[in-house]
Write a protein that holds these residues in place. Structure first.
Motif, PDB file in Angstrom:
ATOM      1  N   ARG A  81      -2.502   0.621  -3.921  1.00  0.00           N
ATOM      2  CA  ARG A  81      -1.344  -0.534  -3.929  1.00  0.00           C
ATOM      3  C   ARG A  81      -0.518  -0.716  -4.966  1.00  0.00           C
TER       4      ARG A  81
ATOM      5  N   THR B 103     -12.027  -0.285   0.566  1.00  0.00           N
ATOM      6  CA  THR B 103     -12.206  -1.324   1.329  1.00  0.00           C
ATOM      7  C   THR B 103     -13.528  -1.932   1.802  1.00  0.00           C
TER       8      THR B 103
ATOM      9  N   VAL C 135       1.071  -1.232   0.165  1.00  0.00           N
ATOM     10  CA  VAL C 135       0.029   0.139   0.026  1.00  0.00           C
ATOM     11  C   VAL C 135       0.679   1.238  -0.039  1.00  0.00           C
TER      12      VAL C 135
ATOM     13  N   LYS D 210      -7.682   2.943  -0.882  1.00  0.00           N
ATOM     14  CA  LYS D 210      -5.996   2.215  -0.753  1.00  0.00           C
ATOM     15  C   LYS D 210      -5.558   2.168  -2.141  1.00  0.00           C
TER      16      LYS D 210
ATOM     17  N   LYS E  16      -3.095   5.604   1.495  1.00  0.00           N
ATOM     18  CA  LYS E  16      -4.538   5.290   2.046  1.00  0.00           C
ATOM     19  C   LYS E  16      -4.871   6.397   2.793  1.00  0.00           C
TER      20      LYS E  16
END
Length: 164
Positions: free
Chosen positions: A116, A133, A100, A114, A103
């Motif tokens: 990544r 999420t 990540v 997020k 965030k």
């Protein structure tokens, strides 16, 4: 206070907290109104990869208004905006899960955005996956952008030229 008034005050308070939480999410480079009869805007932020400063990601999202609109819909576009070195690539997580790199909270209801970074060694490409999420309408919202290393110092130093 009546139940309706209490809910309205709580809704306004949550909206203010949400707006404050998103204000520090990066360099605000654009804001587009979605129309005359709405207070919703598309916000565009620029974020630099903390381990690879030669990569800039632009993330667009809906700014929540007093109705607590769902901010899960987002888009991402990442590009090389400076040099990318072999030393920088050597210091990133190269696992299938990646790491990540950004965030931020999208609401006080445990929803966050997020981003990544995943390294595709075979194709010498950095993948940037943005995702929410929290499931929304049966889907975890997500978007993908790639930054090829072709022509960078990392490509040549990484031996990709000789690996064909």
């Amino acid at each position: 206070m009546t139940g309706f008034t209490r809910k309205r005050v709580l809704g306004v308070g949550l909206s203010i907290l949400l707006a404050l939480g998103l204000s520090g999410c990066g360099d605000d480079v654009g804001k587009v109104s979605l129309g005359l009869f709405t207070t919703k805007d598309v916000i565009i932020d620029a974020r630099h990869d903390p381990k690879i400063p030669g990569v800039t990601c632009h993330i667009s999202r809906i700014e929540a208004d007093l109705s607590l609109a769902d901010p899960s819909d987002m888009s991402i576009s990442c590009r090389q905006t400076g040099p990318i070195t072999a030393a920088e690539i050597a210091n990133i997580d190269k696992s299938k899960n990646g790491e990540v790199v950004f965030k931020e909270s999208l609401s006080i209801l445990f929803k966050s955005l997020k981003v990544r970074r995943i390294y595709d060694a075979k194709n010498q490409t950095l993948l940037y996956l943005s995702y929410s999420t929290k499931e929304t309408n049966g889907s975890h919202k997500h978007a993908l952008s790639t930054v090829p290393l072709y022509g960078t110092q990392a490509w040549i130093a990484g031996g990709a030229v000789n690996s064909h």
